[in-house]
Motif scaffolding. Structure first.
Motif, PDB file in Angstrom:
ATOM      1  N   ASP A  52       0.116  -6.144  -3.118  1.00 61.12           N
ATOM      2  CA  ASP A  52       0.846  -6.148  -1.855  1.00 61.12           C
ATOM      3  C   ASP A  52      -0.108  -6.001  -0.673  1.00 61.12           C
ATOM      4  OD1 ASP A  52       3.595  -5.980  -0.511  1.00 61.12           O
ATOM      5  OD2 ASP A  52       2.613  -4.166   0.246  1.00 61.12           O
TER       6      ASP A  52
ATOM      7  N   GLU B 208       0.415  -3.308  -8.485  1.00 61.64           N
ATOM      8  CA  GLU B 208       1.438  -3.874  -7.601  1.00 61.64           C
ATOM      9  C   GLU B 208       1.133  -3.565  -6.140  1.00 61.64           C
ATOM     10  OE1 GLU B 208       5.388  -2.833  -8.639  1.00 61.64           O
ATOM     11  OE2 GLU B 208       5.287  -3.699 -10.655  1.00 61.64           O
ATOM     12  N   ASN B 209       0.691  -2.362  -5.872  1.00 65.03           N
ATOM     13  CA  ASN B 209       0.371  -1.978  -4.501  1.00 65.03           C
ATOM     14  C   ASN B 209      -0.894  -2.666  -4.002  1.00 65.03           C
ATOM     15  OD1 ASN B 209       2.602  -0.275  -4.238  1.00 65.03           O
ATOM     16  ND2 ASN B 209       1.491   1.474  -5.080  1.00 65.03           N
TER      17      ASN B 209
ATOM     18  N   LEU C   6      -4.887   2.752  -3.856  1.00 63.44           N
ATOM     19  CA  LEU C   6      -3.615   2.134  -3.486  1.00 63.44           C
ATOM     20  C   LEU C   6      -2.536   2.375  -4.533  1.00 63.44           C
ATOM     21  CD1 LEU C   6      -5.073  -1.167  -2.011  1.00 63.44           C
ATOM     22  CD2 LEU C   6      -4.023   0.706  -0.741  1.00 63.44           C
ATOM     23  N   ASP C   7      -2.894   3.084  -5.604  1.00 59.22           N
ATOM     24  CA  ASP C   7      -1.918   3.529  -6.605  1.00 59.22           C
ATOM     25  C   ASP C   7      -1.306   2.384  -7.408  1.00 59.22           C
ATOM     26  OD1 ASP C   7      -0.508   5.393  -8.067  1.00 59.22           O
ATOM     27  OD2 ASP C   7       1.147   5.530  -6.644  1.00 59.22           O
TER      28      ASP C   7
ATOM     29  N   ARG D 161      -3.288   3.022   1.796  1.00 56.07           N
ATOM     30  CA  ARG D 161      -2.836   1.818   2.494  1.00 56.07           C
ATOM     31  C   ARG D 161      -3.177   1.860   3.997  1.00 56.07           C
ATOM     32  NH1 ARG D 161       0.641  -2.551   1.342  1.00 56.07           N
ATOM     33  NH2 ARG D 161       0.704  -3.835   3.207  1.00 56.07           N
TER      34      ARG D 161
END
Length: 366
Positions: free
Chosen positions: A192, A188-189, A184-185, A143
């Motif tokens: 975001d 959902e991430n 970003l794993d 991120r």
């Protein structure tokens, strides 16, 4: 305003101005080294076309002024620059930053970025290509890195008057979902992070970001092992991430290309329609000029798109124009402006001259 936007991908490796590129091309002229030094294969096959403009430095603004004139005179009005980020900094950014953006006539055409976030191995080094799977750089970012990238886009590129926008949104094309999800794993991430950039763009005065995805044939991109719903199709995933549109990058990722161009085109036309249905969002038709990446390998590579003449390329462009008219879209993407080492380029050569560019002008020159 143009009725059609004809956008050609730009491979920004034809310069020696990027120091890190010397590990692949030590002569200091970028991947022109591979084109210039092409040799016959053991089987006798030899791809040996030469650029009519010579082995020019495409990070030189004077060179780019000439290329912009040639592109726009033949109906190409958008460049999509492959954009890279490895080890916390950009890679091969010179052609855009020092060449195109410093060209005095760059206001004649638009540009946008395709984040080519794939891993890098030794594919670009003829001595090692196909002989090792060693990774030089990974395209996955966390991120913190993503936010560094996003701010760089906003501060250096979105602010340009000629940055390409759809509905007031600067376009960012995403090449590979897999590395986004890894770095970003999970989905959902990623959603975001993309939402964060969208909001940052709004703070900077834009309507947000238009995210465009490079889709592959089929409905999956090999997402096994990632922390997400593995039952989700790409279409479901794209909706979750907030992707706005899709296009393609090359015929080789759409169908079997080891055939004649006319036969491949029939498959491609079906892929255009299938993509529009599968993804349920605007699909921008893609046309490739050819495929032959033998320059990058010492051994012979049999996958070659045959009979990719300017005449057959023109037929594909007319079909793309027809599709665009019927589906109500105005952007057509082309591979590419200068992918010499993949046998797919608009730049003039010693075989067809300006033939591929003239094909674009014949269809979209109005």
């Amino acid at each position: 305003m143009n009725k059609y936007d004809v956008a050609a991908y730009v491979w920004p490796a034809y310069t020696g101005d990027e120091p890190r590129s010397r590990i692949f091309w030590e002569e200091g002229i970028g991947e022109w080294q591979t084109v210039k030094n092409s040799k016959p294969k053991a089987c006798g096959y030899h791809w040996n076309r030469k650029p009519l403009w010579g082995y020019v430095n495409e990070a030189d603004p004077y060179v780019m002024e000439m290329q912009i004139e040639a592109a726009t005179d033949h109906g190409v009005n958008v460049f999509i620059y492959d954009w890279y980020w490895y080890d916390g900094r950009p890679f091969l950014e010179n052609c855009l930053k020092d060449g195109f953006l410093k060209a005095k006539n760059n206001n004649k055409m638009k540009f946008y970025l395709m984040w080519a976030n794939h891993d890098v191995n030794y594919l670009w080094d003829v001595r090692l290509a196909g002989k090792t799977d060693a990774t030089v750089w990974t395209g996955a970012v966390d991120r913190k890195q993503f936010e560094m990238i996003g701010r760089r886009w906003i501060e250096n590129y979105f602010c340009c008057d000629n940055y390409y926008k759809i509905d007031g949104k600067p376009v960012i094309c995403l090449y590979e979902l897999t590395n986004l999800l890894k770095g970003l794993d999970g989905a959902e991430n990623v959603a975001d992070a993309l939402s964060w950039l969208d909001n940052e763009a709004k703070k900077a005065g834009y309507n947000g970001v238009h995210y465009q995805y490079i889709c592959r044939s089929g409905n999956s991109e090999g997402l096994d092992g990632l922390k997400q719903n593995l039952g989700a199709t790409n279409a479901d995933l794209l909706r979750q991430l907030g992707i706005s549109s899709v296009t393609n990058y090359q015929f080789v990722s759409m169908t079997n290309i080891e055939r004649d161009y006319a036969e491949v085109l029939e498959d491609v036309k079906k892929v255009w329609k299938d993509n529009a249905k599968v993804y349920d969002m605007p699909y921008y038709p893609h046309v490739a000029i050819g495929w032959d990446n033998n320059l990058r390998f010492e051994e012979f590579r049999p996958r070659i798109l045959k009979d990719n003449t300017p005449e057959n390329f023109e037929k594909a462009l007319r079909e793309a124009k027809k599709y665009a008219d019927e589906s109500g879209v105005s952007l057509i993407t082309i591979n590419s402006w200068n992918e010499w080492t993949e046998g797919s380029y608009l730049e003039p050569d010693d075989l067809y001259g300006y033939g591929y560019l003239k094909a674009v002008k014949n269809v979209f020159g109005e």
